[in-house]
Motif scaffolding. Structure first.
Motif, PDB file in Angstrom:
ATOM      1  N   VAL A  31       0.828  -1.199   0.000  1.00 29.20           N
ATOM      2  CA  VAL A  31       0.000   0.000   0.000  1.00 29.20           C
ATOM      3  C   VAL A  31       0.865   1.253   0.000  1.00 29.20           C
ATOM      4  CG1 VAL A  31      -1.761   1.263   1.296  1.00 29.20           C
ATOM      5  CG2 VAL A  31      -1.849  -1.231   1.193  1.00 29.20           C
ATOM      6  N   GLN A  32       0.555   2.145  -0.935  1.00 26.21           N
ATOM      7  CA  GLN A  32       1.241   3.429  -1.035  1.00 26.21           C
ATOM      8  C   GLN A  32       0.340   4.504  -0.435  1.00 26.21           C
ATOM      9  OE1 GLN A  32       4.413   3.510  -2.427  1.00 26.21           O
ATOM     10  NE2 GLN A  32       4.115   1.299  -2.426  1.00 26.21           N
ATOM     11  N   MET A  33       0.873   5.268   0.514  1.00 24.38           N
ATOM     12  CA  MET A  33       0.086   6.296   1.197  1.00 24.38           C
ATOM     13  C   MET A  33       0.825   7.627   1.193  1.00 24.38           C
ATOM     14  SD  MET A  33      -1.243   4.086   4.462  1.00 24.38           S
ATOM     15  CE  MET A  33       0.375   3.523   4.947  1.00 24.38           C
ATOM     16  N   ILE A  34       0.054   8.701   1.282  1.00 29.55           N
ATOM     17  CA  ILE A  34       0.616  10.049   1.389  1.00 29.55           C
ATOM     18  C   ILE A  34       0.073  10.662   2.672  1.00 29.55           C
ATOM     19  CG2 ILE A  34       0.713  12.352   0.368  1.00 29.55           C
ATOM     20  CD1 ILE A  34       0.141  10.936  -2.365  1.00 29.55           C
ATOM     21  N   LEU A  35       0.971  10.987   3.576  1.00 30.53           N
ATOM     22  CA  LEU A  35       0.602  11.646   4.821  1.00 30.53           C
ATOM     23  C   LEU A  35       0.825  13.137   4.646  1.00 30.53           C
ATOM     24  CD1 LEU A  35      -0.260  11.491   7.788  1.00 30.53           C
ATOM     25  CD2 LEU A  35       2.147  11.139   8.381  1.00 30.53           C
ATOM     26  N   ASP A  36      -0.245  13.912   4.757  1.00 26.46           N
ATOM     27  CA  ASP A  36      -0.200  15.362   4.587  1.00 26.46           C
ATOM     28  C   ASP A  36      -0.428  15.990   5.965  1.00 26.46           C
ATOM     29  OD1 ASP A  36      -0.584  18.042   4.027  1.00 26.46           O
ATOM     30  OD2 ASP A  36      -1.939  17.687   2.334  1.00 26.46           O
ATOM     31  N   LEU A  37       0.664  16.237   6.676  1.00 30.06           N
ATOM     32  CA  LEU A  37       0.551  16.771   8.040  1.00 30.06           C
ATOM     33  C   LEU A  37      -0.063  18.166   8.097  1.00 30.06           C
ATOM     34  CD1 LEU A  37       3.797  15.392   9.695  1.00 30.06           C
ATOM     35  CD2 LEU A  37       1.435  14.653  10.051  1.00 30.06           C
ATOM     36  N   PRO A  38       0.274  19.085   7.181  1.00 31.12           N
ATOM     37  CA  PRO A  38      -0.355  20.413   7.264  1.00 31.12           C
ATOM     38  C   PRO A  38      -1.887  20.363   7.139  1.00 31.12           C
ATOM     39  CG  PRO A  38       1.559  20.520   5.835  1.00 31.12           C
ATOM     40  CD  PRO A  38       1.328  19.068   6.160  1.00 31.12           C
ATOM     41  N   HIS A  39      -2.408  19.411   6.353  1.00 31.17           N
ATOM     42  CA  HIS A  39      -3.856  19.305   6.159  1.00 31.17           C
ATOM     43  C   HIS A  39      -4.475  18.165   6.976  1.00 31.17           C
ATOM     44  CE1 HIS A  39      -2.577  21.544   2.517  1.00 31.17           C
ATOM     45  NE2 HIS A  39      -3.624  22.260   2.884  1.00 31.17           N
ATOM     46  N   LEU A  42      -4.608  11.579   5.334  1.00 28.97           N
ATOM     47  CA  LEU A  42      -3.864  10.411   4.883  1.00 28.97           C
ATOM     48  C   LEU A  42      -4.577   9.892   3.644  1.00 28.97           C
ATOM     49  CD1 LEU A  42      -1.630   8.242   5.430  1.00 28.97           C
ATOM     50  CD2 LEU A  42      -3.422   6.932   6.589  1.00 28.97           C
ATOM     51  N   THR A  43      -3.861   9.860   2.517  1.00 29.53           N
ATOM     52  CA  THR A  43      -4.423   9.380   1.255  1.00 29.53           C
ATOM     53  C   THR A  43      -3.810   8.028   0.932  1.00 29.53           C
ATOM     54  OG1 THR A  43      -4.709  11.630   0.451  1.00 29.53           O
ATOM     55  CG2 THR A  43      -4.703   9.876  -1.209  1.00 29.53           C
ATOM     56  N   ILE A  44      -4.655   7.066   0.602  1.00 32.55           N
ATOM     57  CA  ILE A  44      -4.187   5.747   0.160  1.00 32.55           C
ATOM     58  C   ILE A  44      -4.289   5.738  -1.357  1.00 32.55           C
ATOM     59  CG2 ILE A  44      -4.550   3.253   0.256  1.00 32.55           C
ATOM     60  CD1 ILE A  44      -6.015   3.750   2.950  1.00 32.55           C
ATOM     61  N   LYS A  45      -3.140   5.691  -2.009  1.00 31.01           N
ATOM     62  CA  LYS A  45      -3.132   5.627  -3.467  1.00 31.01           C
ATOM     63  C   LYS A  45      -3.633   4.249  -3.888  1.00 31.01           C
ATOM     64  CE  LYS A  45       0.391   7.540  -5.523  1.00 31.01           C
ATOM     65  NZ  LYS A  45       1.772   7.839  -5.937  1.00 31.01           N
ATOM     66  N   PRO A  46      -4.200   4.113  -5.098  1.00 30.46           N
ATOM     67  CA  PRO A  46      -4.657   2.784  -5.529  1.00 30.46           C
ATOM     68  C   PRO A  46      -3.537   1.765  -5.352  1.00 30.46           C
ATOM     69  CG  PRO A  46      -5.387   4.446  -7.072  1.00 30.46           C
ATOM     70  CD  PRO A  46      -4.450   5.134  -6.094  1.00 30.46           C
ATOM     71  N   SER A  47      -3.827   0.752  -4.536  1.00 29.54           N
ATOM     72  CA  SER A  47      -2.806  -0.224  -4.141  1.00 29.54           C
ATOM     73  C   SER A  47      -3.408  -1.618  -4.050  1.00 29.54           C
ATOM     74  CB  SER A  47      -2.229   0.144  -2.766  1.00 29.54           C
ATOM     75  OG  SER A  47      -1.667   1.429  -2.760  1.00 29.54           O
ATOM     76  N   PRO A  48      -2.607  -2.646  -4.380  1.00 36.26           N
ATOM     77  CA  PRO A  48      -3.114  -4.017  -4.300  1.00 36.26           C
ATOM     78  C   PRO A  48      -3.049  -4.574  -2.874  1.00 36.26           C
ATOM     79  CG  PRO A  48      -0.869  -4.035  -5.122  1.00 36.26           C
ATOM     80  CD  PRO A  48      -1.263  -2.592  -4.953  1.00 36.26           C
ATOM     81  N   THR A  70     -13.237  12.074   9.019  1.00 39.18           N
ATOM     82  CA  THR A  70     -13.999  11.342   8.006  1.00 39.18           C
ATOM     83  C   THR A  70     -13.090  10.386   7.246  1.00 39.18           C
ATOM     84  OG1 THR A  70     -13.640  13.058   6.335  1.00 39.18           O
ATOM     85  CG2 THR A  70     -15.659  13.226   7.678  1.00 39.18           C
ATOM     86  N   MET A  71     -13.727   9.419   6.613  1.00 36.99           N
ATOM     87  CA  MET A  71     -12.985   8.465   5.785  1.00 36.99           C
ATOM     88  C   MET A  71     -13.779   8.162   4.535  1.00 36.99           C
ATOM     89  SD  MET A  71     -13.461   4.787   7.527  1.00 36.99           S
ATOM     90  CE  MET A  71     -14.796   3.794   6.948  1.00 36.99           C
ATOM     91  N   SER A  72     -13.058   7.769   3.507  1.00 37.29           N
ATOM     92  CA  SER A  72     -13.648   7.338   2.250  1.00 37.29           C
ATOM     93  C   SER A  72     -12.726   6.269   1.681  1.00 37.29           C
ATOM     94  CB  SER A  72     -13.771   8.517   1.290  1.00 37.29           C
ATOM     95  OG  SER A  72     -14.245   8.074   0.046  1.00 37.29           O
ATOM     96  N   LEU A  73     -13.234   5.054   1.529  1.00 41.87           N
ATOM     97  CA  LEU A  73     -12.439   3.948   1.000  1.00 41.87           C
ATOM     98  C   LEU A  73     -13.153   3.328  -0.194  1.00 41.87           C
ATOM     99  CD1 LEU A  73     -11.542   2.099   4.322  1.00 41.87           C
ATOM    100  CD2 LEU A  73      -9.996   3.471   2.920  1.00 41.87           C
ATOM    101  N   ARG A  74     -12.387   2.852  -1.144  1.00 40.41           N
ATOM    102  CA  ARG A  74     -12.945   2.135  -2.287  1.00 40.41           C
ATOM    103  C   ARG A  74     -12.158   0.851  -2.469  1.00 40.41           C
ATOM    104  NH1 ARG A  74     -14.249   4.375  -8.327  1.00 40.41           N
ATOM    105  NH2 ARG A  74     -15.592   2.624  -8.882  1.00 40.41           N
ATOM    106  N   ILE A  75     -12.886  -0.258  -2.593  1.00 36.88           N
ATOM    107  CA  ILE A  75     -12.290  -1.581  -2.754  1.00 36.88           C
ATOM    108  C   ILE A  75     -12.916  -2.195  -4.002  1.00 36.88           C
ATOM    109  CG2 ILE A  75     -11.932  -3.833  -1.680  1.00 36.88           C
ATOM    110  CD1 ILE A  75     -12.792  -2.235   1.002  1.00 36.88           C
TER     111      ILE A  75
END
Length: 168
Positions: A31-39, A42-48, A70-75
């Motif tokens: 899983v590839q993620m981007i942690l944006d501390l100023p905002h 946590l974004t999860i890039k499309p990952s297997p 809040t959260m938003s996930l897509r599988i």
């Protein structure tokens, strides 16, 4: 951030009365993620993610700046095996599918979104598609069947022509 390796899930519960998902399951992650501390996100890039030898693609976002968070996930999986997919579902949902046999691949798309609040389940939209499939259910045998289906776990106005009217 890269999260790679095996994780074990004892269970995952949205609504206790509906049963637990992912009971005693191992998942192989890359899983590839981007942690944006100023905002505060946590974004999860499309990952297997592999569960029971099936590949699911995960993507999503957690927003901790909002209160509550809040959260938003897509599988998604364009061709999951029915028998394998049932092993990650709750026993209650599997009970609804008692007597259904499908050997052809099923395209699934699950979206989970909502506020992160204890004992407050998120909205779940799940859709599935079968094309040119053979289905056996309760003594009915279908061949070359095309089927689109959906599951939602919350009231959504105007779904299937129904309109939800709030009592006064």
């Amino acid at each position: 951030i890269t999260l790679q390796g095996t994780i074990h899930t004892d269970s995952m519960v949205f609504k206790a009365e509906k049963g637990a998902f992912l009971v005693n399951k191992d998942a192989e992650l890359n899983v590839q993620m981007i942690l944006d501390l100023p905002h505060l996100s946590l974004t999860i890039k499309p990952s297997p993610v592999y569960i029971d030898e099936e590949k699911y693609d995960f993507a999503g976002k957690f927003n901790f700046a909002q209160k509550p968070a809040t959260m938003s996930l897509r599988i998604t999986n364009p061709a999951v095996k029915f028998a394998k997919a049932k092993t990650i579902l709750s026993s209650v949902i599997v009970g609804y599918m008692q007597g259904i046999e499908i050997n052809d691949p099923i395209a699934v798309d699950v979206q989970i979104k909502g506020k992160i609040i204890p004992k407050f389940p998120p909205e779940v939209n799940a859709s599935f598609k079968l094309r040119n499939a053979t289905i056996t259910a309760q003594g009915v045998h279908l061949t070359k069947a095309d089927l689109d289906g959906a599951f939602i776990n919350y009231v959504k106005p105007n779904v299937f022509g129904l309109k939800y009217i709030r009592p006064k």
